[in-house]
Scaffold this motif. Structure first.
Motif, PDB file in Angstrom:
ATOM      1  N   LEU A 123       7.386   7.742 -11.865  1.00  0.00           N
ATOM      2  CA  LEU A 123       6.338   7.446 -10.894  1.00  0.00           C
ATOM      3  C   LEU A 123       5.174   6.707 -11.553  1.00  0.00           C
ATOM      4  CD1 LEU A 123       6.281  10.801  -8.883  1.00  0.00           C
ATOM      5  CD2 LEU A 123       7.424   8.653  -8.294  1.00  0.00           C
ATOM      6  N   LEU A 124       4.837   7.113 -12.788  1.00  0.00           N
ATOM      7  CA  LEU A 124       3.806   6.387 -13.522  1.00  0.00           C
ATOM      8  C   LEU A 124       4.259   4.963 -13.823  1.00  0.00           C
ATOM      9  CD1 LEU A 124       2.623   9.134 -16.047  1.00  0.00           C
ATOM     10  CD2 LEU A 124       1.365   8.251 -14.078  1.00  0.00           C
ATOM     11  N   GLY A 125       5.539   4.825 -14.192  1.00  0.00           N
ATOM     12  CA  GLY A 125       6.066   3.482 -14.423  1.00  0.00           C
ATOM     13  C   GLY A 125       6.028   2.632 -13.167  1.00  0.00           C
ATOM     14  N   LEU A 126       6.342   3.242 -12.027  1.00  0.00           N
ATOM     15  CA  LEU A 126       6.290   2.515 -10.755  1.00  0.00           C
ATOM     16  C   LEU A 126       4.861   2.112 -10.409  1.00  0.00           C
ATOM     17  CD1 LEU A 126       7.730   1.502  -8.214  1.00  0.00           C
ATOM     18  CD2 LEU A 126       7.444   3.793  -7.233  1.00  0.00           C
ATOM     19  N   LEU A 127       3.910   3.001 -10.692  1.00  0.00           N
ATOM     20  CA  LEU A 127       2.510   2.650 -10.461  1.00  0.00           C
ATOM     21  C   LEU A 127       2.094   1.462 -11.322  1.00  0.00           C
ATOM     22  CD1 LEU A 127      -0.215   3.274  -9.153  1.00  0.00           C
ATOM     23  CD2 LEU A 127      -0.638   4.932 -10.996  1.00  0.00           C
TER      24      LEU A 127
END
Length: 220
Positions: A123-127
């Motif tokens: 999710l952090l990577g997607l952000l």
């Protein structure tokens, strides 16, 4: 482009992923060390305790276990049961159940945190991907003819953060599975002891009384 250039191109969110990766590696190393200590084979000691219980009673078996000072959860559960054997089989079973709960908590501590890290990292990577793409589109709004270098900044940030998030998630997920499998094997031996000890104590030749024992588990 070297590693430092990649980190600078990825933006500040990559630092969050780097901190998360350090936490994951630290947690995996600590839990692997703990499980390695708790996972020492206790089969020989358990068999010796069974034989001593049949021959001299639970007090002698308890003394044998205390001398061994084995860290295995199975031995801790066995010790809890033997220490309450003089109060009856039901009391011994109840004590073992309580000890098993405590030992399972020791075995599985930290695994939920690894699972959370495996979920949060992508999710952090997607952000980071979204932020990078937004920066690329802002170039179009500010420049009529953006150069490849101007577009590359946002695209690099998006791709590097995506890769970083996936790497951390994969490491956390695989490590969690391996550690859980190890913890399950250790817990299985402890559960087997909980199931077997009542049978040892119900044998007619076994005296559950501690009154006729000298210090050290030796009969008077």
């Amino acid at each position: 482009m070297n590693v430092l250039d990649l980190i600078r191109a990825a933006g500040p969110l990559l630092w969050v992923l780097l901190l998360l990766s350090v936490y994951v590696v630290y947690l995996v190393a600590v839990r692997a060390q703990v499980l390695s200590r708790l996972g020492r084979d206790a089969g020989a000691l358990i068999e010796r305790a069974r034989a001593v219980t049949a021959e001299s009673g639970p007090a002698a078996a308890l003394a044998e276990i205390d001398r061994a000072a084995h860290p295995s959860p199975a031995v801790s559960v066995l010790r809890a049961g033997l220490s309450r054997a003089d109060r009856g089989v039901d009391a011994a079973t109840s004590a073992m159940q309580g000890a098993l709960i405590v030992e399972e908590d020791r075995l599985y501590t930290g695994l939920s945190a690894l699972g959370t890290a495996a979920q949060v990292a992508p999710l952090l990577g997607l952000l980071g991907t979204v932020i990078g793409m937004v920066r690329s589109f802002l170039v179009f709004s500010q420049t009529t003819a953006p150069t490849p270098e101007q577009l590359a900044t946002g695209i690099s940030e998006a791709l590097i953060n995506t890769a970083g998030g996936l790497i951390v998630a994969i490491v956390a997920y695989v490590a969690r599975g391996a550690l859980r499998a190890r913890a399950d094997r250790i817990a299985t031996q402890a559960e087997r002891v909980r199931e077997e000890l009542p049978g040892w104590l119900r044998r007619p030749e076994v005296s559950l009384s501690f009154d006729d024992m000298l210090p050290g588990g030796v009969r008077r």
